[in-house]
Design a protein around this motif. Structure first.
Motif, PDB file in Angstrom:
ATOM      1  N   ILE A 269       8.451  21.540   0.803  1.00  0.00           N
ATOM      2  CA  ILE A 269       8.371  20.434   0.065  1.00  0.00           C
ATOM      3  C   ILE A 269       7.868  19.321   1.132  1.00  0.00           C
ATOM      4  CG2 ILE A 269       8.945  18.687  -1.529  1.00  0.00           C
ATOM      5  CD1 ILE A 269      10.484  20.819  -2.868  1.00  0.00           C
ATOM      6  N   GLY A 270       6.754  18.759   0.941  1.00  0.00           N
ATOM      7  CA  GLY A 270       6.345  17.466   2.071  1.00  0.00           C
ATOM      8  C   GLY A 270       6.226  16.158   1.493  1.00  0.00           C
ATOM      9  N   MET A 271       6.869  15.249   2.018  1.00  0.00           N
ATOM     10  CA  MET A 271       6.310  13.811   1.567  1.00  0.00           C
ATOM     11  C   MET A 271       6.722  12.675   2.578  1.00  0.00           C
ATOM     12  SD  MET A 271       9.497  13.577  -1.074  1.00  0.00           S
ATOM     13  CE  MET A 271      10.433  14.900  -0.777  1.00  0.00           C
ATOM     14  N   THR A 272       6.365  11.565   2.065  1.00  0.00           N
ATOM     15  CA  THR A 272       6.650  10.314   2.839  1.00  0.00           C
ATOM     16  C   THR A 272       7.699   9.478   2.289  1.00  0.00           C
ATOM     17  OG1 THR A 272       5.581   8.647   4.287  1.00  0.00           O
ATOM     18  CG2 THR A 272       4.682   9.025   2.183  1.00  0.00           C
ATOM     19  N   LEU A 273       7.937   8.367   2.980  1.00  0.00           N
ATOM     20  CA  LEU A 273       8.911   7.644   2.310  1.00  0.00           C
ATOM     21  C   LEU A 273       8.278   6.725   1.192  1.00  0.00           C
ATOM     22  CD1 LEU A 273       9.338   4.324   4.436  1.00  0.00           C
ATOM     23  CD2 LEU A 273       7.799   6.205   5.193  1.00  0.00           C
ATOM     24  N   GLU A 274       9.129   6.435   0.253  1.00  0.00           N
ATOM     25  CA  GLU A 274       8.618   5.721  -0.789  1.00  0.00           C
ATOM     26  C   GLU A 274       8.191   4.289  -0.620  1.00  0.00           C
ATOM     27  OE1 GLU A 274      10.511   4.291  -5.187  1.00  0.00           O
ATOM     28  OE2 GLU A 274      11.892   5.025  -3.626  1.00  0.00           O
ATOM     29  N   GLY A 275       8.722   3.883   0.627  1.00  0.00           N
ATOM     30  CA  GLY A 275       8.349   2.344   1.036  1.00  0.00           C
ATOM     31  C   GLY A 275       6.981   2.479   1.931  1.00  0.00           C
ATOM     32  N   THR A 276       6.188   3.277   1.918  1.00  0.00           N
ATOM     33  CA  THR A 276       4.972   3.399   2.649  1.00  0.00           C
ATOM     34  C   THR A 276       4.267   2.362   2.509  1.00  0.00           C
ATOM     35  OG1 THR A 276       4.901   5.716   2.930  1.00  0.00           O
ATOM     36  CG2 THR A 276       2.902   4.657   3.328  1.00  0.00           C
ATOM     37  N   PRO A 277       3.970   2.011   1.133  1.00  0.00           N
ATOM     38  CA  PRO A 277       3.023   0.874   1.016  1.00  0.00           C
ATOM     39  C   PRO A 277       3.399  -0.471   1.333  1.00  0.00           C
ATOM     40  CG  PRO A 277       3.203   1.914  -1.206  1.00  0.00           C
ATOM     41  CD  PRO A 277       4.291   2.495  -0.171  1.00  0.00           C
ATOM     42  N   THR A 278       4.513  -0.757   1.720  1.00  0.00           N
ATOM     43  CA  THR A 278       5.448  -1.764   2.639  1.00  0.00           C
ATOM     44  C   THR A 278       5.007  -2.068   3.588  1.00  0.00           C
ATOM     45  OG1 THR A 278       7.460  -1.256   2.721  1.00  0.00           O
ATOM     46  CG2 THR A 278       6.867  -2.009   0.807  1.00  0.00           C
ATOM     47  N   VAL A 280       2.409  -0.039   5.594  1.00  0.00           N
ATOM     48  CA  VAL A 280       0.914   0.103   6.125  1.00  0.00           C
ATOM     49  C   VAL A 280       0.055  -0.922   5.472  1.00  0.00           C
ATOM     50  CG1 VAL A 280       1.255   2.479   6.291  1.00  0.00           C
ATOM     51  CG2 VAL A 280       0.428   1.813   4.314  1.00  0.00           C
ATOM     52  N   SER A 281      -1.121  -1.097   5.891  1.00  0.00           N
ATOM     53  CA  SER A 281      -1.733  -2.177   5.175  1.00  0.00           C
ATOM     54  C   SER A 281      -2.295  -1.618   3.808  1.00  0.00           C
ATOM     55  CB  SER A 281      -3.377  -2.078   5.904  1.00  0.00           C
ATOM     56  OG  SER A 281      -4.284  -2.981   5.182  1.00  0.00           O
ATOM     57  N   PRO A 282      -1.794  -2.696   2.899  1.00  0.00           N
ATOM     58  CA  PRO A 282      -1.992  -2.297   1.548  1.00  0.00           C
ATOM     59  C   PRO A 282      -3.250  -1.711   1.163  1.00  0.00           C
ATOM     60  CG  PRO A 282      -0.616  -4.312   1.897  1.00  0.00           C
ATOM     61  CD  PRO A 282      -1.000  -4.071   3.195  1.00  0.00           C
ATOM     62  N   SER A 283      -4.159  -2.367   1.756  1.00  0.00           N
ATOM     63  CA  SER A 283      -5.790  -1.809   1.269  1.00  0.00           C
ATOM     64  C   SER A 283      -6.059  -0.068   1.739  1.00  0.00           C
ATOM     65  CB  SER A 283      -6.846  -2.459   2.301  1.00  0.00           C
ATOM     66  OG  SER A 283      -6.675  -2.546   3.654  1.00  0.00           O
ATOM     67  N   GLY A 284      -5.084   0.250   2.609  1.00  0.00           N
ATOM     68  CA  GLY A 284      -5.178   1.503   3.035  1.00  0.00           C
ATOM     69  C   GLY A 284      -4.765   2.421   1.994  1.00  0.00           C
ATOM     70  N   VAL A 285      -3.717   2.048   1.179  1.00  0.00           N
ATOM     71  CA  VAL A 285      -3.086   2.791   0.065  1.00  0.00           C
ATOM     72  C   VAL A 285      -3.248   2.237  -1.311  1.00  0.00           C
ATOM     73  CG1 VAL A 285      -1.198   3.662   1.522  1.00  0.00           C
ATOM     74  CG2 VAL A 285      -0.988   1.316   0.375  1.00  0.00           C
ATOM     75  N   ALA A 286      -4.573   1.406  -1.382  1.00  0.00           N
ATOM     76  CA  ALA A 286      -5.043   1.036  -2.895  1.00  0.00           C
ATOM     77  C   ALA A 286      -5.061   2.262  -3.757  1.00  0.00           C
ATOM     78  CB  ALA A 286      -6.054   0.186  -2.699  1.00  0.00           C
ATOM     79  N   GLY A 287      -4.474   2.254  -5.051  1.00  0.00           N
ATOM     80  CA  GLY A 287      -4.906   3.240  -5.899  1.00  0.00           C
ATOM     81  C   GLY A 287      -4.018   4.356  -5.881  1.00  0.00           C
ATOM     82  N   LEU A 288      -3.000   4.076  -4.729  1.00  0.00           N
ATOM     83  CA  LEU A 288      -2.197   5.361  -4.678  1.00  0.00           C
ATOM     84  C   LEU A 288      -0.648   4.815  -5.093  1.00  0.00           C
ATOM     85  CD1 LEU A 288      -3.081   6.869  -1.170  1.00  0.00           C
ATOM     86  CD2 LEU A 288      -3.716   7.548  -3.463  1.00  0.00           C
ATOM     87  N   GLN A 289       0.152   5.869  -5.705  1.00  0.00           N
ATOM     88  CA  GLN A 289       1.481   5.599  -5.959  1.00  0.00           C
ATOM     89  C   GLN A 289       2.424   6.461  -5.263  1.00  0.00           C
ATOM     90  OE1 GLN A 289       1.252   6.309 -10.321  1.00  0.00           O
ATOM     91  NE2 GLN A 289       1.053   4.307 -10.810  1.00  0.00           N
ATOM     92  N   PHE A 290       3.555   5.843  -4.705  1.00  0.00           N
ATOM     93  CA  PHE A 290       4.699   6.514  -3.837  1.00  0.00           C
ATOM     94  C   PHE A 290       5.825   6.544  -4.681  1.00  0.00           C
ATOM     95  CE2 PHE A 290       1.444   5.116  -1.299  1.00  0.00           C
ATOM     96  CZ  PHE A 290       1.195   6.011   0.070  1.00  0.00           C
ATOM     97  N   ALA A 291       6.328   7.776  -5.096  1.00  0.00           N
ATOM     98  CA  ALA A 291       7.473   7.926  -5.885  1.00  0.00           C
ATOM     99  C   ALA A 291       8.781   8.165  -5.167  1.00  0.00           C
ATOM    100  CB  ALA A 291       7.191   9.147  -6.889  1.00  0.00           C
ATOM    101  N   ASP A 292       9.812   7.716  -5.750  1.00  0.00           N
ATOM    102  CA  ASP A 292      11.372   8.305  -5.216  1.00  0.00           C
ATOM    103  C   ASP A 292      11.494   9.546  -4.572  1.00  0.00           C
ATOM    104  OD1 ASP A 292      14.413   7.308  -5.218  1.00  0.00           O
ATOM    105  OD2 ASP A 292      14.118   9.176  -5.741  1.00  0.00           O
ATOM    106  N   GLU A 293      11.863   9.712  -3.274  1.00  0.00           N
ATOM    107  CA  GLU A 293      11.766  11.156  -2.751  1.00  0.00           C
ATOM    108  C   GLU A 293      12.743  12.015  -3.402  1.00  0.00           C
ATOM    109  OE1 GLU A 293      11.712   7.598   0.583  1.00  0.00           O
ATOM    110  OE2 GLU A 293      12.716   8.037  -1.310  1.00  0.00           O
ATOM    111  N   ALA A 294      13.922  11.594  -3.631  1.00  0.00           N
ATOM    112  CA  ALA A 294      14.852  12.711  -4.037  1.00  0.00           C
ATOM    113  C   ALA A 294      14.452  13.018  -5.651  1.00  0.00           C
ATOM    114  CB  ALA A 294      16.340  11.972  -4.257  1.00  0.00           C
ATOM    115  N   ASP A 295      13.830  12.271  -6.279  1.00  0.00           N
ATOM    116  CA  ASP A 295      13.428  12.332  -7.679  1.00  0.00           C
ATOM    117  C   ASP A 295      12.232  13.420  -7.670  1.00  0.00           C
ATOM    118  OD1 ASP A 295      15.439  10.827  -8.827  1.00  0.00           O
ATOM    119  OD2 ASP A 295      13.939   9.117  -9.151  1.00  0.00           O
TER     120      ASP A 295
END
Length: 637
Positions: A269-278, A280-295
């Motif tokens: 199972i692969g993922m990034t940190l939930e706080g990625t939008p904070t 990286v440039s917000p324009s780069g992740v527009a339209g994406l949602q980042f969920a809690d890792e453990a959940d």
């Protein structure tokens, strides 16, 4: 008798082993070399050499990997019958071997090797960015050696494989790094925050291939690495379990990958940190949602169980901080501790990244059971060598053993010839832009912070950005702020103090543009209050902004959030909370990156030069060379 058997069915395994004796070490026909051991069981059967020069032990191949005990018993039944018919075994000897095979544990467990790394950041060329960086060819040498130690293996990365890269990779849109990893033969890469540096579309291009629509340095790889003359994309899977499209709820990339080891499946199972939008440039992740890792992990466990998968590895681009050595984990802290503490007990191993720390820990899951948690540091300097022991009856991991290895530089580790041509190719293409002289410095300028969090190089970069935006036509800025995470390396002192474009690019590889805006004095104070760990969305460590000449402030480390900044002056005068000031930051910060949301509120915005161009102009415009910054603009009380 070692063969590449990963992901083969049992029937394929048997056919391979049937042919294996012809490749075994030869012996003198009719000779006897001790007695046969099946695992640790003594059989009292002579290890007799057959007419074809293959011994009983070599023909049985009990040391080879077996997907289950039934496969081994079927094999030994078949091969011992053939040996009895040929006269290599007597009937009583065959009976002893069959009895020992049933009593042995052979086939009840399977050892799988995982080779792990994280935060590679495109460090293809040895010594680029830092003399400690071994380069991808030495990384490959170490990986291939670990692969050779066990045919049952997987090579995985915990994110930030690309992004914030030195020039040899970044100039070519990080395509060289993807091509290098294709050659190495990695299996999965969990997305990190830096995989989103240039936005969703560019990340998907890294996976799927195709040349960049406008960059002339794209698609310049060697023919064997391309597809139809274009960048071929990754032959491994990017994984992003907790990243979904807001419009559809579907994951941007696969949530997990599965590798089958002789019928024993392991899910990654692969993922990034939930706080990625904070960060990286917000324009780069527009339209994406980042969920809690453990959940996210826990929600996937029932799906994996339904597929009969009980061996689960989490590759997560989030980590912690430990004070131990590579072989230990003392006083670990940080977000990963809480994440692991909430994980389902089905998770057998957690491979982490992001903090650039190297550690080898045991942390308790939600059931209070210890789980192995590792990180290999940064820039290919270390590798994780991890052995999973899988119970082939339950299909679950019964043991995990991990070591963090040093990759080695110089003569310590040879460069893999399978990678040197790729590195040389891109190094040659980058030679001219890399060597261009863009100014001089009086001595090396370090990004290391003093006790207050200020660095000499941070001072210089902030000064360069103020110089680029202080004129009436460029913004009329009176102060510039620079995020420390955007300063990726020290500025080295070359002969004559000459600074090359390659040196500067390694320091500032993101290509952000400058933005000048109007903020009130009160908003500037809010900006500075946001820097501290645990305040206004900041994570586990301070992000002290570097400031330009003329601006000074003091803060109390013991103060409460939003009450730490105790004084601010600009050119000797106190900053007026109600007054308006023209402030320059890079576009990453201007969009609210690193959780500095107050900058989004800035008014009367004016775009400016690319940050690296501003740095070059400042170097060229400074007679006698730029000196290290004074590190006297921030005071910690």
């Amino acid at each position: 008798m070692r063969k590449t058997l990963a992901a083969l069915a049992v029937t394929s395994l048997l056919s391979l082993l049937a042919a294996a004796p012809a490749q075994a070490a030869s012996c003198s026909p009719g000779s006897v070399d001790g007695t046969v051991l099946l695992g640790s069981l003594a059989t009292a059967v002579p290890n007799r050499c057959g007419a074809d020069g293959v011994s009983v032990d070599d023909r049985i191949a009990d040391e080879s990997p077996w997907g289950n005990q039934a496969a081994f018993l079927s094999h030994i039944t078949s091969v011992t019958m053939a040996m009895q018919r040929s006269g290599q075994l007597k009937p009583i000897e065959r009976a002893r071997l069959l009895l020992a095979a049933r009593q042995s544990a052979i086939g009840t467990t399977l050892k799988v090797k995982l080779i792990t790394f994280n935060d590679f950041h495109g460090t293809l060329k040895a010594g680029e960015g830092s003399s400690s960086n071994p380069g991808v060819a030495r990384l490959s040498t170490r990986i291939q050696a670990l692969k050779a130690a066990n045919a049952m293996h997987a090579v995985v990365s915990a994110g930030d494989m690309i992004g914030a890269s030195p020039l040899t990779s970044a100039l070519f849109k990080d395509e060289p790094t993807i091509e290098a990893m294709n050659r190495i033969g990695i299996d999965f890469n969990a997305v990190g925050n830096h995989e989103f540096d240039e936005g969703k579309a560019e990340l998907l291009r890294m996976q799927r291939g195709g040349n960049h629509p406008s960059d002339p340095y794209s698609g310049l790889g060697l023919p064997q690495d391309q597809r139809n003359g274009h960048f071929a994309g990754a032959r491994f899977d990017f994984l992003a379990a907790n990243v979904t499209e807001a419009s559809t709820g579907k994951t941007l990339l696969p949530a997990y990958g599965v590798k089958d080891f002789l019928g024993n499946k392991v899910a990654f199972i692969g993922m990034t940190l939930e706080g990625t939008p904070t960060i990286v440039s917000p324009s780069g992740v527009a339209g994406l949602q980042f969920a809690d890792e453990a959940d996210t992990v826990n929600a996937l466990i029932p799906q994996l169980r339904a597929l009969g998968i009980k061996s689960v590895v989490v590759l997560i681009h989030e980590g912690g901080f430990g004070s131990g050595s590579l072989a230990s984990c003392s006083g670990v802290s940080g977000p990963i501790v809480d994440i692991v503490a909430r994980l389902d007990a089905e998770v057998d191993l957690v491979v982490t990244g992001h903090t650039h720390q190297a550690y080898n820990c045991l942390l308790n899951n939600r059931d209070g059971k210890p789980v192995r948690v590792t990180s290999s540091g940064q820039y290919a300097r270390n590798l994780g060598d991890i052995d999973l022991t899988i119970d082939t009856r339950s299909k679950d991991v019964s043991a995990v053993a991990a070591t963090i290895l040093t990759t080695g530089t110089g003569a310590t580790t040879a460069e893999d010839p399978a990678l040197t041509d790729l590195v040389a190719h891109y190094d040659s293409l980058a030679a001219v832009p890399k060597a261009r002289v863009i100014g001089t410095i009086t001595q090396a300028i370090s990004r290391n912070n003093n006790a207050a969090g200020e660095s000499a190089l941070g001072d210089v970069i902030a000064d360069a950005q103020l110089a680029a935006t202080r004129d009436a036509g460029t913004g009329q800025a009176v102060v510039a702020f620079m995020n420390p995470g955007g300063i990726r390396a020290d500025l080295p002192f070359n002969a004559g103090g000459l600074v090359t474009y390659g040196d500067a690019f390694t320091v500032q590889p993101f290509g952000n543009s400058l933005v000048t805006m109007t903020l009130t004095g009160a908003q500037i104070k809010t900006l500075l209050e946001t820097q501290f760990s645990g305040c206004n969305g900041q994570g586990g460590f301070n992000r002290i902004l570097q400031v330009s000449a003329g601006f000074q402030y003091a803060y109390s480390a013991a103060g409460a959030c939003n009450s730490r900044v105790v004084a601010m002056t600009l050119n000797g005068a106190a900053v007026d909370p109600a007054a308006a000031y023209r402030v320059t930051v890079n576009s990453f910060l201007a969009d609210g990156g690193d959780a500095f949301g107050v900058l989004v509120q800035g008014s009367q915005r004016l775009g400016g030069a690319v940050d690296l161009d501003a740095f070059e102009a400042y170097l060229l415009a400074t007679p006698g060379g730029v000196a290290p910054g004074p590190q006297n603009r921030i005071v910690k009380q």
